[in-house]
Design an enzyme around this catalytic site. Sequence first.
Site, PDB file in Angstrom:
ATOM      1  CE  LYS A 185      -3.995  -2.283   2.333  1.00 18.95           C
ATOM      2  NZ  LYS A 185      -4.672  -2.591   3.249  1.00 18.95           N
ATOM      3  CD  GLN A 190      -3.265  -3.935   6.304  1.00 24.14           C
ATOM      4  OE1 GLN A 190      -3.567  -3.495   6.157  1.00 24.14           O
ATOM      5  NE2 GLN A 190      -3.893  -5.580   6.141  1.00 24.14           N
ATOM      6  CG  ASP A 197      -9.918   0.421   5.071  1.00 19.44           C
ATOM      7  OD1 ASP A 197     -10.034  -0.050   3.147  1.00 19.44           O
ATOM      8  OD2 ASP A 197      -9.214  -0.353   5.761  1.00 19.44           O
TER       9      ASP A 197
END
Length: 311
Positions: free
Chosen positions: A54, A98, A124
């Site tokens: 990422k 994460q 997200d």
Amino acid sequence: MAARLLDGTAVALQIRREVAPAVAAFTERAGRPPGLGIVLVGEDPASEIYVRAKLKSAADEGLRADLHRVPATASLADVLGLVAQLNESDAHDGILVQSPLPAPMGEDAERRVFDLVRPDKDVDGFHPINVGRLVQNRATLRSCTPAGVMEMLKRSDIAVAGRRAVVIGRSDIVGKPMALLLLHHHATVTICHSRTVDLPAVAATADILVTAIGRPGFVTPAFVKPGATVIDVGTTQVSDRAIVERLFPTGSKRREVFERRGSLVVGDVHPDVAQVAGALSPVPGGVGPLTIAMLLKNTLAAAELRAGANG
Ligand code: NAP
């Protein structure tokens, strides 16, 4: 006949090529690049790989992405404190924590962390406000993996409207948002899970079958209507030789990778499905790269929204 392979890497590249000039234009206008703060708690090896990918992808397309590491021994309060700081930071348009958080942080740790991320920085799409907007089909920040699957279908000319879709898996981060996006694109959607009775028969009604359960090779040809599109979201790091030998014959490329590395990333879909499906997304090289491309797209969208709101 072998299924058409849906090349997630190529589709992701297309999306990233579209994002890059928009990132440059934002940077020119705002005097700073769109910013993404990534929080990594502990040292889970798979998370390390995802986070590295990422960070690199964001840098490659001109975004600013920084990593905020928290030791596995830290408390949930430490993680919440860091998220609160990133919420206030002008340089960060997007925040990603994460998953998974270390188990000792408690069962509801992820939910508490996701709830704290400012909805307009929630790249997200996990915050309940963004989930609610998704339910009403007015979300701007959609969960990256399901959004990536929709891009893959669209850019591979696979029609969704009016077709039967089955999603295996009902998690908040993949299964449910996936089903909602398919519904919003006018599919007739069924969601399956661990209590579904006669799962293969239900799955075999699908024109589009999406599987997101994390069980290597679970979806066999018995689950697949001939000619159906099969999207494999599952990714499981397998180091058990017996599983690899059951799925991949001696001399195959995947077996070679396993012999070299001692482990293998395996999807939910059994390799034999390629003989039945009309189109199939591989693992690796399918949904994974799209998830990252959509994260970059969401970060840019969040930056543009915040800039619009502030000026
Ligand atoms: P999760 O939260 O563990 O949810 C798994 C879901 O699968 C649950 O709904 C569970 O049903 C269902 N399930 C488990 N075993 C089953 C079985 N034998 N039969 C039917 N359903 C079963 O997992 P997740 O976070 O959604 O992730 C799913 C998979 O996608 C994992 O392999 C993950 O690594 C992968 N993933 C990939 C990406 C990517 O970018 N490629 C992104 C995110 C996730 P119940 O609800 O009944 O327990």
